[in-house]
Design a protein around this motif. Structure first.
Motif, PDB file in Angstrom:
ATOM      1  N   GLY A 138       0.810  -1.216   0.000  1.00  0.00           N
ATOM      2  CA  GLY A 138       0.000   0.000   0.000  1.00  0.00           C
ATOM      3  C   GLY A 138       0.839   1.260   0.000  1.00  0.00           C
ATOM      4  O   GLY A 138       0.528   2.248  -0.686  1.00  0.00           O
ATOM      5  N   ALA A 139       1.962   1.254   0.764  1.00  0.00           N
ATOM      6  CA  ALA A 139       2.817   2.439   0.811  1.00  0.00           C
ATOM      7  C   ALA A 139       3.571   2.641  -0.491  1.00  0.00           C
ATOM      8  O   ALA A 139       3.839   3.795  -0.905  1.00  0.00           O
ATOM      9  CB  ALA A 139       3.794   2.313   1.979  1.00  0.00           C
ATOM     10  N   LEU A 153      -4.202   6.600  -4.836  1.00  0.00           N
ATOM     11  CA  LEU A 153      -4.184   6.942  -3.413  1.00  0.00           C
ATOM     12  C   LEU A 153      -5.238   6.188  -2.611  1.00  0.00           C
ATOM     13  O   LEU A 153      -4.927   5.634  -1.546  1.00  0.00           O
ATOM     14  CB  LEU A 153      -4.357   8.456  -3.249  1.00  0.00           C
ATOM     15  CG  LEU A 153      -4.118   8.990  -1.824  1.00  0.00           C
ATOM     16  CD1 LEU A 153      -2.714   8.635  -1.356  1.00  0.00           C
ATOM     17  CD2 LEU A 153      -4.345  10.497  -1.760  1.00  0.00           C
ATOM     18  N   PRO A 154      -6.524   6.098  -3.044  1.00  0.00           N
ATOM     19  CA  PRO A 154      -7.500   5.301  -2.285  1.00  0.00           C
ATOM     20  C   PRO A 154      -7.115   3.823  -2.208  1.00  0.00           C
ATOM     21  O   PRO A 154      -7.294   3.175  -1.162  1.00  0.00           O
ATOM     22  CB  PRO A 154      -8.798   5.506  -3.052  1.00  0.00           C
ATOM     23  CG  PRO A 154      -8.617   6.796  -3.771  1.00  0.00           C
ATOM     24  CD  PRO A 154      -7.172   6.843  -4.142  1.00  0.00           C
ATOM     25  N   ALA A 156      -4.059   2.571  -2.327  1.00  0.00           N
ATOM     26  CA  ALA A 156      -2.924   2.447  -1.410  1.00  0.00           C
ATOM     27  C   ALA A 156      -3.371   2.542   0.039  1.00  0.00           C
ATOM     28  O   ALA A 156      -2.940   1.760   0.898  1.00  0.00           O
ATOM     29  CB  ALA A 156      -1.892   3.531  -1.723  1.00  0.00           C
ATOM     30  N   VAL A 157      -4.253   3.482   0.336  1.00  0.00           N
ATOM     31  CA  VAL A 157      -4.745   3.625   1.709  1.00  0.00           C
ATOM     32  C   VAL A 157      -5.534   2.388   2.134  1.00  0.00           C
ATOM     33  O   VAL A 157      -5.396   1.893   3.261  1.00  0.00           O
ATOM     34  CB  VAL A 157      -5.585   4.908   1.835  1.00  0.00           C
ATOM     35  CG1 VAL A 157      -6.250   4.980   3.200  1.00  0.00           C
ATOM     36  CG2 VAL A 157      -4.721   6.144   1.607  1.00  0.00           C
ATOM     37  N   ALA A 158      -6.387   1.899   1.222  1.00  0.00           N
ATOM     38  CA  ALA A 158      -7.192   0.724   1.554  1.00  0.00           C
ATOM     39  C   ALA A 158      -6.316  -0.500   1.787  1.00  0.00           C
ATOM     40  O   ALA A 158      -6.546  -1.306   2.720  1.00  0.00           O
ATOM     41  CB  ALA A 158      -8.203   0.449   0.440  1.00  0.00           C
ATOM     42  N   ALA A 160      -3.048  -0.548   2.746  1.00  0.00           N
ATOM     43  CA  ALA A 160      -2.326  -0.387   4.013  1.00  0.00           C
ATOM     44  C   ALA A 160      -3.262  -0.544   5.205  1.00  0.00           C
ATOM     45  O   ALA A 160      -2.905  -1.152   6.225  1.00  0.00           O
ATOM     46  CB  ALA A 160      -1.629   0.977   4.045  1.00  0.00           C
ATOM     47  N   ALA A 161      -4.496   0.017   5.091  1.00  0.00           N
ATOM     48  CA  ALA A 161      -5.456  -0.129   6.193  1.00  0.00           C
ATOM     49  C   ALA A 161      -5.835  -1.587   6.394  1.00  0.00           C
ATOM     50  O   ALA A 161      -6.054  -2.040   7.529  1.00  0.00           O
ATOM     51  CB  ALA A 161      -6.697   0.716   5.897  1.00  0.00           C
TER      52      ALA A 161
END
Length: 632
Positions: A138-139, A153-154, A156-158, A160-161
């Motif tokens: 994700g990062a 970006l969404p 990657a955030v999803a 990593a989350a």
């Protein structure tokens, strides 16, 4: 509140790193076992202790240490020697060394540790490394796909989350997987499945060792054949002795690996004939001046005429071919699928996000012959690897047993040898039965003479005194009558005890099941019972089993330092099978106790057997088996 989620990827990475220690741990076990270095073979338990502690704390599972306690220091025999099995040692060093090897290798937790080391890099590491992998992917995702911030970006955030959010759940899954193998054994379906897979893997390894030992067997056979050349015949006794040591060791190994017992087929050692008047010994037409040379010649003649010698040679010549053919399929399939497909796919998939490692580009030898792996390696390789590994492991179990059955055909005693042993055994059993009967009759006579007879004589003397006092001193006669009544009661009690020792009434009236229940009630220790008998054995068999169980309970209460006993009585395969298990200190040996030897002699009259499993530290299990038929 979110501490577990934040720390889960890092903890998974640490567990993954500790899991990599399985490779040096396996290497240490192999080297320690090969060179006999116990410290090196046992070293793996130190990092596994740390792994259990961290996995139990971070994954939320209980992982207690499952190892059996180490054996106690050896104690000398009354003559000062230290005994291990059938060998005597002047110092306890050798005995301690052998005991610790038995403790290490025969501990069930050791085999589960080995299974974890083999499977964890391809199974457990996935769940441990997946949280940090999702976070890293994700990062790094925006750097691999720049220019589309609204989309990357969404994602990657999803991603990593998900690594942080599902981290604790994945760690719990990893802890459950670890607990199945690294914690004490519990009865469950998953554990039974893993044990079956582990047995298959162990059988595969043993088949590979069997194929490897074919080299030594073939060399022994060629030396045996070469020693038959007349010019080299002087070396034949030495080669024959070495070959018998090898085949005897293989018999024991086959029994340990498959449970197939192969008795030694060799006859008894020959007896040297008495010397002639001139001091020489005649063997055939040859005279020998020394008894050593005569005995050597006598042994050579007997070995040459013994059919077991040539059956051993035939087995040494044929077994290399049979062993390689039986081991080829499961060993090749398991090694190819497990190490080639599962391990390579797992490690390549885990390292691919970090390094440029092609999944199967460098494994042309693996994909050759299986084109589907070249087209769809990631999707198909692990499936084929798991299926092939399970198939090869499950094939190894019956093939290993088939090798044991094949070996028993040649390495076991022939029918003539079995008949001769049977005659010797029946002669010994008949002699022992006569001695037992004679000793029992002497005991009964002694008990009657020293007990009931003496009490009756004393009672008769008291009655004579009462007869003389009845007219002169009625009060004294009345007191003497009370004493005579007590003496008669004591004599009756002693007679009943004697009868109970000969043939207990509960055994004659209600059978062996209720008689054993009565022994359990009379035992000073708590006794658990499990009795499944649809009928009653013959009366002599019941009597032998009853007194054997009584003797075992007496031994446990006196010598075992046990807190509980369990008795299991069944009738299986036309045999009365009784298991007596206690949680005492162990170390029971029929060779050192007259009680167990007496039970063996009692059971031998009925072709029964006694088996003792009593490792140092316990528990002790004594198994009695008596052939019999139950009546309805």
């Amino acid at each position: 509140m979110f501490g577990r989620q934040l720390w889960a990827p890092l903890r998974g990475l640490v567990l993954f790193g500790l899991g990599l220690a399985a490779v040096p741990m396996l290497a240490a076990i192999g080297l320690g076992t090969l060179f006999g270095i116990q410290t090196l073979a046992q070293w793996y338990r130190v990092p596994l202790h740390a792994y259990r502690a961290l996995a139990g704390r971070w994954c939320g599972v209980d992982l207690p240490v499952p190892y059996q306690p180490p054996p106690p220091p050896p104690e000398p025999e009354p003559d000062g020697w230290y005994r291990y099995k059938n060998r005597l040692h002047p110092t306890p060093k050798k005995l301690s060394y052998e005991r610790r090897w038995d403790w290490l290798l025969k501990d069930p937790a050791t085999s589960r540790d080995l299974l974890w080391m083999l499977l964890n890099p391809g199974v457990g590491s996935v769940t441990a490394l997946l949280p940090v992998t999702l976070v890293v992917v994700g990062a790094a995702f925006p750097w691999y796909w720049p220019g589309h911030a609204a989309l990357t970006l969404p994602i990657a955030v999803a991603t990593a989350a998900a690594g942080f959010g599902f981290g604790p759940a994945l760690l719990r899954l990893h802890g459950r997987w670890t607990g199945h193998l690294l914690s004490p054994a519990t009865d469950s379906g998953t554990r039974r499945a893993l044990i079956q897979v582990g047995r298959g893997g162990l059988a595969t390894w043993r088949l590979a060792l069997t194929a490897g030992l074919a080299v030594a067997e073939l060399a022994a056979a060629l030396l045996h054949v070469l020693a038959l050349v007349p010019i080299l015949l002087w070396a034949w006794p030495t080669v024959l002795a070495a070959g018998r040591h090898l085949t005897s060791w293989r018999r024991q190994q086959i029994q340990e690996w498959t449970g197939i017992r192969i008795d030694l087929p060799y006859g008894p050692e020959p007896a040297l004939p008495p010397p002639r008047p001139d001091g020489t010994h005649r063997i055939g037409r040859t005279l020998y001046r020394t008894p050593e040379a005569a005995l050597r010649s006598l042994r050579l003649r007997q070995h040459a005429r013994d059919p077991a010698t040539w059956r051993d040679l035939l087995w040494l010549l044929l077994d290399p071919v049979v062993a390689v053919l039986l081991a080829a399929l499961p060993v090749v399939v398991t090694a190819y699928c497990f190490f080639g497909l599962i391990w390579s796919w797992a490690w390549a998939s885990l390292l691919r996000p970090f390094v440029d490692f092609p999944t199967f580009d460098g494994w042309s030898s693996l994909t050759h012959g299986l084109p589907v792996l070249g087209d769809h390696p990631v999707a198909v390789a692990p499936l084929i690897g798991v299926a092939g590994t399970l198939t090869g492991s499950l094939l190894a179990l019956p093939l290993l047993r088939l090798h044991g059955l094949w070996s028993r055909c040649l390495l076991g005693p022939a029918k003539s040898a079995l008949l001769g042993r049977r005659v010797v055994q029946l002669t010994e059993t008949r002699t022992e039965a006569q001695e037992t009967l004679s000793s029992e009759l002497r005991r009964i006579e002694r008990d009657l003479h020293d007990g009931a007879q003496a009490q009756w004589v004393a009672m008769g003397m008291k009655l004579g005194t009462i007869e003389a006092l009845v007219e002169r001193d009625p009060a004294a006669a009345k007191m003497m009558l009370g004493s005579a009544r007590e003496a008669s009661a004591q004599a009756l009690i002693g007679l009943r005890q004697l009868i109970r020792g000969i043939n207990p009434p509960v055994l004659a009236e209600r059978g062996i099941a209720d008689a054993i229940r009565g022994l359990a009630l009379d035992s000073p220790l708590p006794v658990g019972l499990r009795i499944e008998l649809p009928g009653r054995p013959e009366r002599p068999v019941e009597s032998a089993a009853y007194f054997a169980v009584s003797e075992l309970l007496t031994n446990v209460s006196r010598h075992a330092e046990a807190g509980r006993v369990h008795i299991d009585v069944r009738h299986i395969a036309q045999q009365l099978r009784i298991e007596v298990t206690d949680n005492g200190t162990g170390g029971a040996d029929p060779a050192r106790g007259s009680g167990l030897r007496g039970i063996q002699r009692r059971l031998a009259t009925f072709d029964g057997s006694l088996a003792v499993h009593s490792p140092p530290g316990g528990p002790t299990t004594v198994t009695l088996e008596i052939p019999c038929v139950l009546s309805s």
